[in-house]
Motif scaffolding. Sequence first.
Motif, PDB file in Angstrom:
ATOM      1  N   LYS A 240     -15.423 -68.912 -23.838  1.00  0.00           N
ATOM      2  CA  LYS A 240     -14.083 -68.910 -24.432  1.00  0.00           C
ATOM      3  C   LYS A 240     -13.928 -67.732 -25.390  1.00  0.00           C
ATOM      4  O   LYS A 240     -12.890 -67.082 -25.450  1.00  0.00           O
ATOM      5  CB  LYS A 240     -13.841 -70.236 -25.177  1.00  0.00           C
ATOM      6  CG  LYS A 240     -12.429 -70.360 -25.705  1.00  0.00           C
ATOM      7  CD  LYS A 240     -12.194 -71.644 -26.474  1.00  0.00           C
ATOM      8  CE  LYS A 240     -12.786 -71.605 -27.853  1.00  0.00           C
ATOM      9  NZ  LYS A 240     -12.226 -72.635 -28.766  1.00  0.00           N
ATOM     10  N   ALA A 244     -11.181 -63.914 -20.920  1.00  0.00           N
ATOM     11  CA  ALA A 244      -9.902 -64.613 -20.743  1.00  0.00           C
ATOM     12  C   ALA A 244     -10.108 -65.799 -19.799  1.00  0.00           C
ATOM     13  O   ALA A 244     -10.953 -65.737 -18.901  1.00  0.00           O
ATOM     14  CB  ALA A 244      -8.877 -63.651 -20.155  1.00  0.00           C
ATOM     15  N   PRO A 245      -9.354 -66.871 -19.996  1.00  0.00           N
ATOM     16  CA  PRO A 245      -9.497 -68.015 -19.085  1.00  0.00           C
ATOM     17  C   PRO A 245      -9.049 -67.662 -17.671  1.00  0.00           C
ATOM     18  O   PRO A 245      -8.112 -66.893 -17.480  1.00  0.00           O
ATOM     19  CB  PRO A 245      -8.583 -69.079 -19.701  1.00  0.00           C
ATOM     20  CG  PRO A 245      -7.641 -68.351 -20.598  1.00  0.00           C
ATOM     21  CD  PRO A 245      -8.345 -67.103 -21.045  1.00  0.00           C
ATOM     22  N   ALA A 247      -7.104 -68.343 -14.321  1.00  0.00           N
ATOM     23  CA  ALA A 247      -5.801 -69.010 -14.175  1.00  0.00           C
ATOM     24  C   ALA A 247      -5.929 -70.434 -13.626  1.00  0.00           C
ATOM     25  O   ALA A 247      -5.204 -71.334 -14.062  1.00  0.00           O
ATOM     26  CB  ALA A 247      -4.895 -68.191 -13.265  1.00  0.00           C
ATOM     27  N   ALA A 250      -9.608 -72.172 -15.963  1.00  0.00           N
ATOM     28  CA  ALA A 250      -9.883 -71.887 -17.390  1.00  0.00           C
ATOM     29  C   ALA A 250     -11.361 -71.479 -17.456  1.00  0.00           C
ATOM     30  O   ALA A 250     -11.730 -70.478 -16.878  1.00  0.00           O
ATOM     31  CB  ALA A 250      -9.510 -73.044 -18.288  1.00  0.00           C
ATOM     32  N   ILE A 275     -10.795 -76.282 -21.190  1.00  0.00           N
ATOM     33  CA  ILE A 275      -9.422 -75.767 -21.127  1.00  0.00           C
ATOM     34  C   ILE A 275      -9.022 -75.510 -22.586  1.00  0.00           C
ATOM     35  O   ILE A 275      -9.008 -76.455 -23.387  1.00  0.00           O
ATOM     36  CB  ILE A 275      -8.434 -76.807 -20.513  1.00  0.00           C
ATOM     37  CG1 ILE A 275      -9.042 -77.539 -19.305  1.00  0.00           C
ATOM     38  CG2 ILE A 275      -7.098 -76.155 -20.185  1.00  0.00           C
ATOM     39  CD1 ILE A 275      -9.377 -76.701 -18.123  1.00  0.00           C
ATOM     40  N   PRO A 276      -8.737 -74.272 -22.951  1.00  0.00           N
ATOM     41  CA  PRO A 276      -8.421 -74.004 -24.354  1.00  0.00           C
ATOM     42  C   PRO A 276      -7.127 -74.709 -24.783  1.00  0.00           C
ATOM     43  O   PRO A 276      -6.237 -74.924 -23.960  1.00  0.00           O
ATOM     44  CB  PRO A 276      -8.239 -72.485 -24.417  1.00  0.00           C
ATOM     45  CG  PRO A 276      -8.569 -71.953 -23.084  1.00  0.00           C
ATOM     46  CD  PRO A 276      -8.652 -73.069 -22.109  1.00  0.00           C
ATOM     47  N   PHE A 279      -3.501 -74.446 -23.238  1.00  0.00           N
ATOM     48  CA  PHE A 279      -3.557 -73.760 -21.944  1.00  0.00           C
ATOM     49  C   PHE A 279      -3.283 -74.737 -20.802  1.00  0.00           C
ATOM     50  O   PHE A 279      -3.720 -75.889 -20.834  1.00  0.00           O
ATOM     51  CB  PHE A 279      -4.937 -73.115 -21.756  1.00  0.00           C
ATOM     52  CG  PHE A 279      -5.049 -72.202 -20.564  1.00  0.00           C
ATOM     53  CD1 PHE A 279      -4.657 -70.873 -20.650  1.00  0.00           C
ATOM     54  CD2 PHE A 279      -5.561 -72.666 -19.352  1.00  0.00           C
ATOM     55  CE1 PHE A 279      -4.770 -70.018 -19.543  1.00  0.00           C
ATOM     56  CE2 PHE A 279      -5.675 -71.817 -18.245  1.00  0.00           C
ATOM     57  CZ  PHE A 279      -5.274 -70.493 -18.348  1.00  0.00           C
ATOM     58  N   THR A 281      -3.725 -74.923 -16.604  1.00  0.00           N
ATOM     59  CA  THR A 281      -4.265 -74.241 -15.414  1.00  0.00           C
ATOM     60  C   THR A 281      -3.199 -74.232 -14.326  1.00  0.00           C
ATOM     61  O   THR A 281      -2.346 -75.125 -14.256  1.00  0.00           O
ATOM     62  CB  THR A 281      -5.536 -74.932 -14.874  1.00  0.00           C
ATOM     63  OG1 THR A 281      -5.201 -76.254 -14.425  1.00  0.00           O
ATOM     64  CG2 THR A 281      -6.622 -75.002 -15.934  1.00  0.00           C
ATOM     65  N   THR A 327      -3.950 -79.562 -18.351  1.00  0.00           N
ATOM     66  CA  THR A 327      -3.335 -78.971 -19.540  1.00  0.00           C
ATOM     67  C   THR A 327      -4.022 -79.546 -20.767  1.00  0.00           C
ATOM     68  O   THR A 327      -4.172 -80.766 -20.874  1.00  0.00           O
ATOM     69  CB  THR A 327      -1.826 -79.312 -19.606  1.00  0.00           C
ATOM     70  OG1 THR A 327      -1.221 -78.911 -18.382  1.00  0.00           O
ATOM     71  CG2 THR A 327      -1.147 -78.594 -20.769  1.00  0.00           C
ATOM     72  N   ASP A 333      -9.163 -78.070 -27.829  1.00  0.00           N
ATOM     73  CA  ASP A 333      -9.671 -77.738 -26.502  1.00  0.00           C
ATOM     74  C   ASP A 333      -9.962 -79.031 -25.740  1.00  0.00           C
ATOM     75  O   ASP A 333     -10.338 -80.042 -26.348  1.00  0.00           O
ATOM     76  CB  ASP A 333     -10.964 -76.915 -26.615  1.00  0.00           C
ATOM     77  CG  ASP A 333     -10.742 -75.552 -27.259  1.00  0.00           C
ATOM     78  OD1 ASP A 333      -9.568 -75.129 -27.372  1.00  0.00           O
ATOM     79  OD2 ASP A 333     -11.740 -74.921 -27.666  1.00  0.00           O
TER      80      ASP A 333
END
Length: 356
Positions: A240, A244-245, A247, A250, A275-276, A279, A281, A327, A333
Amino acid sequence: MATLALTPAADVRALRAEFYERLKPHGLAPLWEVLAALVTPTPRTPVATAKWSFSTIEPLLMEAGRLITAAEAERRVLILENPALVGRSRITSTLYAGLQLILPGEVAPAHRHTQNALRFVMAGNGAFTALDGEKAHMHEHDLVLTPNWVWHDHGNETSEPMIWLDGLDIPLIQSLDASFSEHREDRGAMPTTRPAGDAGVRWGNNLRPARMSAAQAGGRRNPLFIYPYEQWRETLEAMKANEAPHAHDAYAMEFTNPVDGGSVMATISAFARLIPAGFATRPLRTSDGMIHVVVEGSGKLEVDGQVLDLATGDIVVVPPWASRQLTASAASDLVLFSYSDKATQEKLSLWREALL
Ligand code: GTQ
């Protein structure tokens, strides 16, 4: 054929039905009546999307703890049955899930079987799983493996209960009619053969024996059977911080067999995900049905348009080839442990994904 073409449709149906009846005593059936249902363009699964909450299951499992001992039960487990497959002891068509309780002082006696098993610790610290007489003490969110045909017992020498999620390939082995098992005659634990934690040190430090036995080199049975939470959690945190995550994923990592870098066991793959906060996906489909455990945080899971709220301690199942999207809530997170039959599907050249 001209006669058939001129025959009224209702008569044709009757002629065929009568023919099908005459086939039955010969052990025969017409493929054309079932072909479209058998060979589908995409997976048709009986598996339903479903969610269980640890907070609901825990008191029921503790109640089971007052009704039956681990020794009596052999394994004191409440099975997470897919609501579309009630009575069939499965969470997907190939995988089983259950929550196992072991109380202070208890021993779940040694046995071995052709089914592969993983354990993911939901609550408690310090109880152990022993493989071939070598203990691994388990802590919250550790992953522990008992690969096929290895003797294993569980014990709890602490003063607190321990609960873990069992993930096994029971339905897969059942569909192959390949279940074999053995039990210790004395219904006890295996005698200790090696110091506790030996496998973790020997195989979990990016080293392997310079001279591996043929069985080890074959990599068929993973010698590393504990994957501590601190290690996999640290990896996700570093990812993290440093990239970058993705798409669709993540941050997603697969647990590996240190001998060959492949899946943790022959039939089951295991993953850790982050998943930050905030964020979402992009949706994807994979041909492996997936069981997710919410380890930290909250958020939501959208499966083919159906939205499920996720909270820490939830266990969810996503059917094969369903579109899924995760999500994380804005506050924290979302950290997940997941397992699936991807390892099986890859061996059979079946595994597919679609990034949507
Ligand atoms: O701990 O060995 O949930 O054999 C089901 C079958 C756990 C175990 C289960 C098993 C085990």
